[in-house]
Design a protein around this motif. Structure first.
Motif, PDB file in Angstrom:
ATOM      1  N   HIS A 103       0.858  -1.191   0.000  1.00  0.00           N
ATOM      2  CA  HIS A 103       0.000   0.000   0.000  1.00  0.00           C
ATOM      3  C   HIS A 103       0.892   1.239   0.000  1.00  0.00           C
ATOM      4  O   HIS A 103       1.110   1.861   1.042  1.00  0.00           O
ATOM      5  CB  HIS A 103      -0.925   0.005   1.225  1.00  0.00           C
ATOM      6  CG  HIS A 103      -1.709  -1.261   1.389  1.00  0.00           C
ATOM      7  ND1 HIS A 103      -2.634  -1.693   0.464  1.00  0.00           N
ATOM      8  CD2 HIS A 103      -1.690  -2.207   2.369  1.00  0.00           C
ATOM      9  CE1 HIS A 103      -3.159  -2.832   0.860  1.00  0.00           C
ATOM     10  NE2 HIS A 103      -2.597  -3.179   2.014  1.00  0.00           N
ATOM     11  N   TYR A 138       2.521   4.988  -0.376  1.00  0.00           N
ATOM     12  CA  TYR A 138       2.019   6.328  -0.062  1.00  0.00           C
ATOM     13  C   TYR A 138       3.196   7.297  -0.022  1.00  0.00           C
ATOM     14  O   TYR A 138       4.372   6.895  -0.083  1.00  0.00           O
ATOM     15  CB  TYR A 138       1.262   6.335   1.271  1.00  0.00           C
ATOM     16  CG  TYR A 138       2.094   5.937   2.471  1.00  0.00           C
ATOM     17  CD1 TYR A 138       2.761   6.878   3.249  1.00  0.00           C
ATOM     18  CD2 TYR A 138       2.224   4.584   2.831  1.00  0.00           C
ATOM     19  CE1 TYR A 138       3.516   6.515   4.350  1.00  0.00           C
ATOM     20  CE2 TYR A 138       2.980   4.207   3.926  1.00  0.00           C
ATOM     21  CZ  TYR A 138       3.619   5.179   4.690  1.00  0.00           C
ATOM     22  OH  TYR A 138       4.372   4.809   5.772  1.00  0.00           O
ATOM     23  N   LEU A 198       4.563  11.100   2.009  1.00  0.00           N
ATOM     24  CA  LEU A 198       4.373  12.010   3.133  1.00  0.00           C
ATOM     25  C   LEU A 198       5.262  13.230   2.959  1.00  0.00           C
ATOM     26  O   LEU A 198       6.459  13.101   2.663  1.00  0.00           O
ATOM     27  CB  LEU A 198       4.718  11.322   4.456  1.00  0.00           C
ATOM     28  CG  LEU A 198       3.802  10.192   4.936  1.00  0.00           C
ATOM     29  CD1 LEU A 198       4.429   9.484   6.130  1.00  0.00           C
ATOM     30  CD2 LEU A 198       2.437  10.733   5.299  1.00  0.00           C
ATOM     31  N   GLU A 208       3.712  16.569   7.232  1.00  0.00           N
ATOM     32  CA  GLU A 208       2.934  15.377   7.574  1.00  0.00           C
ATOM     33  C   GLU A 208       3.743  14.406   8.428  1.00  0.00           C
ATOM     34  O   GLU A 208       3.201  13.757   9.336  1.00  0.00           O
ATOM     35  CB  GLU A 208       2.449  14.697   6.297  1.00  0.00           C
ATOM     36  CG  GLU A 208       1.359  15.474   5.575  1.00  0.00           C
ATOM     37  CD  GLU A 208       1.031  14.895   4.207  1.00  0.00           C
ATOM     38  OE1 GLU A 208      -0.130  15.041   3.781  1.00  0.00           O
ATOM     39  OE2 GLU A 208       1.940  14.313   3.560  1.00  0.00           O
ATOM     40  N   LEU A 219       3.000  12.943  12.630  1.00  0.00           N
ATOM     41  CA  LEU A 219       2.906  11.561  13.094  1.00  0.00           C
ATOM     42  C   LEU A 219       3.476  11.440  14.507  1.00  0.00           C
ATOM     43  O   LEU A 219       4.238  12.306  14.967  1.00  0.00           O
ATOM     44  CB  LEU A 219       3.663  10.640  12.134  1.00  0.00           C
ATOM     45  CG  LEU A 219       3.124  10.539  10.709  1.00  0.00           C
ATOM     46  CD1 LEU A 219       4.018   9.629   9.869  1.00  0.00           C
ATOM     47  CD2 LEU A 219       1.694  10.022  10.705  1.00  0.00           C
ATOM     48  N   VAL A 260      10.102   9.423  13.518  1.00  0.00           N
ATOM     49  CA  VAL A 260       9.021   8.452  13.352  1.00  0.00           C
ATOM     50  C   VAL A 260       9.618   7.046  13.329  1.00  0.00           C
ATOM     51  O   VAL A 260      10.662   6.820  12.703  1.00  0.00           O
ATOM     52  CB  VAL A 260       8.256   8.718  12.040  1.00  0.00           C
ATOM     53  CG1 VAL A 260       7.107   7.727  11.874  1.00  0.00           C
ATOM     54  CG2 VAL A 260       7.751  10.156  12.003  1.00  0.00           C
ATOM     55  N   ASP A 271       6.461   1.721  12.157  1.00  0.00           N
ATOM     56  CA  ASP A 271       5.136   2.291  11.934  1.00  0.00           C
ATOM     57  C   ASP A 271       4.923   2.618  10.459  1.00  0.00           C
ATOM     58  O   ASP A 271       3.827   2.424   9.918  1.00  0.00           O
ATOM     59  CB  ASP A 271       4.956   3.547  12.778  1.00  0.00           C
ATOM     60  CG  ASP A 271       4.920   3.248  14.273  1.00  0.00           C
ATOM     61  OD1 ASP A 271       4.767   2.063  14.633  1.00  0.00           O
ATOM     62  OD2 ASP A 271       5.070   4.194  15.070  1.00  0.00           O
ATOM     63  N   LEU A 272       5.971   3.121   9.799  1.00  0.00           N
ATOM     64  CA  LEU A 272       5.861   3.437   8.378  1.00  0.00           C
ATOM     65  C   LEU A 272       5.655   2.169   7.556  1.00  0.00           C
ATOM     66  O   LEU A 272       4.903   2.168   6.565  1.00  0.00           O
ATOM     67  CB  LEU A 272       7.114   4.178   7.912  1.00  0.00           C
ATOM     68  CG  LEU A 272       7.371   5.539   8.577  1.00  0.00           C
ATOM     69  CD1 LEU A 272       8.751   6.076   8.177  1.00  0.00           C
ATOM     70  CD2 LEU A 272       6.284   6.540   8.196  1.00  0.00           C
ATOM     71  N   VAL A 303       4.246  -0.681   8.640  1.00  0.00           N
ATOM     72  CA  VAL A 303       2.892  -1.197   8.895  1.00  0.00           C
ATOM     73  C   VAL A 303       1.882  -0.439   8.032  1.00  0.00           C
ATOM     74  O   VAL A 303       0.981  -1.043   7.419  1.00  0.00           O
ATOM     75  CB  VAL A 303       2.540  -1.065  10.388  1.00  0.00           C
ATOM     76  CG1 VAL A 303       1.053  -1.331  10.615  1.00  0.00           C
ATOM     77  CG2 VAL A 303       3.378  -2.030  11.218  1.00  0.00           C
ATOM     78  N   ARG A 304       2.038   0.871   7.953  1.00  0.00           N
ATOM     79  CA  ARG A 304       1.128   1.676   7.130  1.00  0.00           C
ATOM     80  C   ARG A 304       1.216   1.284   5.659  1.00  0.00           C
ATOM     81  O   ARG A 304       0.231   1.369   4.929  1.00  0.00           O
ATOM     82  CB  ARG A 304       1.444   3.156   7.322  1.00  0.00           C
ATOM     83  CG  ARG A 304       0.568   4.103   6.526  1.00  0.00           C
ATOM     84  CD  ARG A 304       0.785   5.529   6.963  1.00  0.00           C
ATOM     85  NE  ARG A 304       0.052   6.459   6.121  1.00  0.00           N
ATOM     86  CZ  ARG A 304      -0.033   7.754   6.337  1.00  0.00           C
ATOM     87  NH1 ARG A 304       0.575   8.287   7.402  1.00  0.00           N
ATOM     88  NH2 ARG A 304      -0.714   8.544   5.530  1.00  0.00           N
ATOM     89  N   ALA A 305       2.402   0.841   5.215  1.00  0.00           N
ATOM     90  CA  ALA A 305       2.582   0.427   3.821  1.00  0.00           C
ATOM     91  C   ALA A 305       2.117  -1.008   3.587  1.00  0.00           C
ATOM     92  O   ALA A 305       2.219  -1.514   2.462  1.00  0.00           O
ATOM     93  CB  ALA A 305       4.040   0.570   3.411  1.00  0.00           C
ATOM     94  N   GLY A 306       1.618  -1.670   4.631  1.00  0.00           N
ATOM     95  CA  GLY A 306       1.134  -3.041   4.474  1.00  0.00           C
ATOM     96  C   GLY A 306       2.235  -4.073   4.365  1.00  0.00           C
ATOM     97  O   GLY A 306       2.042  -5.127   3.740  1.00  0.00           O
TER      98      GLY A 306
END
Length: 367
Positions: free
Chosen positions: A247, A249, A251, A255, A259, A283, A287-288, A290-293
């Motif tokens: 996924h 994205y 930033l 942004e 976070l 950051v 966490d980055l 996990v957000r990217a799947g």
């Protein structure tokens, strides 16, 4: 009978007992240097089969092992000089070659000495970041280390009976030997005390001969590669961090600042032997991801804004990527990163060589 044209050596210190004592000290220094060098090489450029086993803890692991590597290497310089002085009259033995076995022995000693001198000389210049040779330093240094260590072990085996005979202290020692060994000990101590401060904090005030003071530089940290050298002085106004994965994205810098931010204290430890701790804020890389799947066990590829360089693209094993101490850092010691320290964002991770703490990050890619 020795020909008259050969030099005469009258010092009583050109004898086996002195050579054996110095050989023990030199062998210990070189063994520490070799083993810590293997750790450094494995962390900096791990073979594929070792990558899953690399650990992010202890936090100061690379700082300690690389510090020991450079300290023991520098200590070996005066030890090797003293050892060679003790045994160099044998270069003038007559006849120079007695038989085939003797010829092979002398050839092996020549290779051993040449390898050790080259290894220590190039390692010393590496601490100065001066590379006046055409060959790649890191790979050459690695293989010379194997050659020197192997040659040392073969030499020790060949001289085993002589070493055993002179290993114990004789009942009546030479006064000159005690004075000479005391002088060598003082020289090694002086070299160590005046250079180890770049990685041993409590010796920092004695850091007189080291090539780098680890508390001098922008924001109180040294810099090996500046933004000017990397071509990243001017960061695009529309800079965005690109995170690629299942996924993807992007930033922007504002942004990223919005976070959740975490502060960690981690060292920067470089292959030249210096290290310094700092407080980093940013950051969590985990966490980055996990957000990217990112699937469990995923590693990371990091790409810098710099146009070229051997570490413009680096890879981070999963063990480091998921560690809560691994950050995409935006601040250091309470201040926004200076350009030379990687503005707008850089990687900081535990137990990792400084060259892999990528600055001027442009892209994170799940692998």
């Amino acid at each position: 009978m020795t020909p008259n044209f050969l030099p005469q050596f009258r010092s009583p210190l050109h004898e086996p007992r002195t050579a054996v004592v110095l050989g023990r000290w030199l062998g210990a220094a070189l063994l520490v240097c070799f083993l810590t060098g293997l750790v450094s090489h494995a962390l900096q450029d791990p073979p594929g089969r070792l990558t899953p086993y690399l650990q992010s803890r202890p936090v100061n692991g690379y700082r300690v092992t690389q510090g020991l590597h450079v300290i023991s290497g520098l200590a070996a310089v005066p030890l090797l000089g003293a050892k060679l002085w003790t045994v160099y009259p044998r270069l003038f033995e007559w006849p120079p070659v007695r038989n085939a076995a003797h010829a092979l022995e002398r050839l092996g000693i020549f290779v051993l000495v040449a390898t050790m001198l080259t290894e220590l000389f190039t390692g010393l210049l590496d601490t100065l970041q001066w590379y006046p040779w055409p060959f790649p330093f890191r790979q050459t240094h690695f293989w010379l280390g194997w050659l020197a260590t192997g040659g040392l072990l073969v030499h020790a085996a060949a001289k085993g009976p002589l070493i055993v005979r002179h290993w114990r202290r004789p009942a009546a020692g030479l006064p000159q030997r005690r004075a000479f060994l005391a002088a060598v000990t003082a020289a090694v101590g002086a070299v160590t005390l005046t250079t180890a401060g770049r990685t041993v904090p409590f010796l920092r005030r004695l850091d007189l001969l080291a090539a780098r003071r680890p508390d001098i530089g922008p924001q109180g940290l040294p810099v090996n590669r500046t933004a000017a050298q990397a071509g990243t002085v001017t960061v695009p106004a529309d800079w965005q961090l690109r995170v690629d994965g299942p996924h993807p994205y992007r930033l922007s810098l504002p942004e990223l600042h919005q976070l959740p931010q975490y502060e960690v204290e981690l060292p920067i430890a470089c292959v030249e032997g210096w290290s310094a701790s700092a407080r980093w804020t940013g950051v969590r890389v985990a966490d980055l991801l996990v957000r990217a799947g990112a699937p469990a066990g995923s590693g990371l590829r990091v790409t810098s804004l710099e146009v070229e360089g051997p570490y413009r693209v680096t890879q981070m094993p999963a063990e480091y990527a998921v560690d809560p101490l691994t950050l995409l850092a935006l601040r250091v010691n309470g201040e926004v990163l200076a350009a030379d320290h990687g503005f707008p964002a850089r990687i900081i991770a535990p137990n990792r060589p400084g060259v892999l703490q990528t600055k001027w990050v442009a892209r994170l890619e799940v692998i």
